[in-house]
Design an enzyme around this catalytic site. Structure first.
Site, PDB file in Angstrom:
ATOM      1  N   ILE A 296       0.824  -1.210   0.000  1.00 36.60           N
ATOM      2  CA  ILE A 296       0.000   0.000   0.000  1.00 36.60           C
ATOM      3  C   ILE A 296       0.855   1.255   0.000  1.00 36.60           C
ATOM      4  O   ILE A 296       0.393   2.322  -0.417  1.00 36.60           O
ATOM      5  CB  ILE A 296      -0.990   0.022   1.189  1.00 36.60           C
ATOM      6  CG1 ILE A 296      -0.265  -0.011   2.532  1.00 36.60           C
ATOM      7  CG2 ILE A 296      -1.984  -1.110   1.085  1.00 36.60           C
ATOM      8  CD1 ILE A 296      -1.211   0.170   3.707  1.00 36.60           C
TER       9      ILE A 296
ATOM     10  N   LYS B 104       0.195  -0.853  16.761  1.00 36.46           N
ATOM     11  CA  LYS B 104      -0.913  -0.142  16.109  1.00 36.46           C
ATOM     12  C   LYS B 104      -1.660   0.740  17.114  1.00 36.46           C
ATOM     13  O   LYS B 104      -2.121   1.830  16.755  1.00 36.46           O
ATOM     14  CB  LYS B 104      -1.860  -1.140  15.455  1.00 36.46           C
ATOM     15  CG  LYS B 104      -1.248  -1.959  14.321  1.00 36.46           C
ATOM     16  CD  LYS B 104      -0.859  -1.091  13.121  1.00 36.46           C
ATOM     17  CE  LYS B 104       0.596  -0.783  13.019  1.00 36.46           C
ATOM     18  NZ  LYS B 104       0.936  -0.002  11.812  1.00 36.46           N
TER      19      LYS B 104
ATOM     20  N   TYR C 188       2.570  -6.537  17.330  1.00 31.57           N
ATOM     21  CA  TYR C 188       2.014  -5.767  16.213  1.00 31.57           C
ATOM     22  C   TYR C 188       0.764  -5.002  16.651  1.00 31.57           C
ATOM     23  O   TYR C 188       0.611  -3.812  16.339  1.00 31.57           O
ATOM     24  CB  TYR C 188       1.686  -6.692  15.049  1.00 31.57           C
ATOM     25  CG  TYR C 188       1.194  -5.966  13.825  1.00 31.57           C
ATOM     26  CD1 TYR C 188       2.085  -5.300  12.993  1.00 31.57           C
ATOM     27  CD2 TYR C 188      -0.158  -5.930  13.515  1.00 31.57           C
ATOM     28  CE1 TYR C 188       1.638  -4.619  11.870  1.00 31.57           C
ATOM     29  CE2 TYR C 188      -0.612  -5.257  12.397  1.00 31.57           C
ATOM     30  CZ  TYR C 188       0.293  -4.605  11.578  1.00 31.57           C
ATOM     31  OH  TYR C 188      -0.159  -3.923  10.468  1.00 31.57           O
TER      32      TYR C 188
END
Length: 337
Positions: A48, A206, A202
């Site tokens: 992305i 975030k 992870y």
């Protein structure tokens, strides 16, 4: 046969409902053009990040790909220039797992580029290991690296305001916890190689992205620099490159059926970077190109402030009271490790 046909039709219907109702995201509809503007995209050589850089280049921006791997980044820059027809797509080396590399990147950029209008904190990893400075790899790259980079570039963002900082977070922030011991742990702590420990780190990173954006917005209050974080959608990218072969084998059929491609996954990033009228929503969290509510831990201002203060100590930044946002949040001569 009719029973099998009914089952097949039902399965297809369920798949379409789940895919289009849950996994497939909205599209950025902003007509904003970026001629004369400069954007940085971390991790802009793949996934992305590359799709985001392409979207910005198509709108006429000068795009800096901030990536670790020179060969892959230069190939990506070539692809983006060819597809967009925009020759102002460049590469500057950046390793978010190294405090020294982040300082070198910032120095190089500030000496060579007069503008910074959009900073996209996109790069991310999920895996076991340590950064060059001894931090947990996932937390070090996903949070501390972007935290330091943003602070080093804030003065230039102020000079070119109105400007924006966009940080790619994720839905998994809801499962994150703020464990300062895991953030401050160094090489003497043994890294767990379990799949769960990597996923938890992870998720924590975030959540840190959400809290970082919230506190950054508080400190930028009164300035023309705004910031946003987002969930890009469920996307199958090279983020999963650290997984074992059997984990990837289990994930592959699900990914092919349900996950977004990078071009679809960059739409909310582009929305936060380009959409007019978002300024009053600085510090907020977006998904599917719309503002969404974050988890309860992501709305804790005291926790966000503490995370900021711990982070600046870890990366060697001098604390500066946020009373004068137009002059930047940090000392112009941060301590270096």
């Amino acid at each position: 046969m009719s029973l099998f046909l009914c089952f097949s039709v039902g399965a297809v219907a369920v798949y379409l409902i789940v895919y289009y109702g849950v996994f497939r995201g909205s599209r950025c509809l902003s007509p904003t053009q970026l001629s004369g503007k400069t954007a940085i995209v971390t991790g802009g050589n793949t996934g992305i990040g590359k799709a985001t850089a392409l979207g910005l280049a198509r709108r006429g921006a000068r795009v800096i790909l901030a990536c670790r791997n020179r060969e892959k980044a230069e190939a990506a820059a070539f692809d983006i220039r060819r597809e967009s027809g925009n020759n102002q797509v460049l590469f500057i080396q950046l390793d978010l797992a190294s405090v020294e590399s982040i300082h070198t990147f910032a120095d190089t950029f500030l000496k060579s580029e007069p503008r910074l209008d959009i900073l996209i904190n996109n790069a991310g990893v999920m895996g076991c290991g340590r950064t060059v400075d001894g931090f947990d790899l996932t937390l070090g790259v996903n949070h501390l690296g972007h935290f330091l980079l943003t602070n080093l570039l804030l003065d230039r963002l102020h000079q070119c305001s109105p400007s924006r900082v966009v940080t790619v977070s994720g839905l998994l922030h809801r499962f994150g916890t703020v464990d300062f011991s895991s953030l401050t742990a160094r090489r003497d702590v043994v890294c767990s190689h379990s799949t769960w420990s990597m996923i938890q780190a992870y998720c924590n990173s975030k959540l840190f992205n959400v809290l970082f954006t919230r506190e950054l917005s508080n400190r930028l209050d009164g300035s023309s620099v705004t910031c946003y974080c987002l969930h890009p959608g469920v996307i199958y990218t090279q983020l999963c490159r650290s997984m074992s072969w059997w984990q990837l084998l289990l994930l592959w059929p699900i990914a092919k059926l349900l996950f977004l491609d990078p071009e679809s996954g960059c739409q909310t990033t582009l929305h936060c970077a380009l959409q007019e009228g978002l300024e009053p929503l600085s510090g907020r969290y977006f998904s599917n190109c719309h503002q969404q509510q974050v988890g309860a831990k992501g709305r804790d201002d005291a926790l966000a402030k503490k995370l900021w203060e711990v982070s600046e100590r870890l990366v060697g930044l001098n604390y500066c009271a946020p009373s004068a946002p137009k002059s930047g949040l940090m000392s112009s001569d941060p301590l270096r490790k």
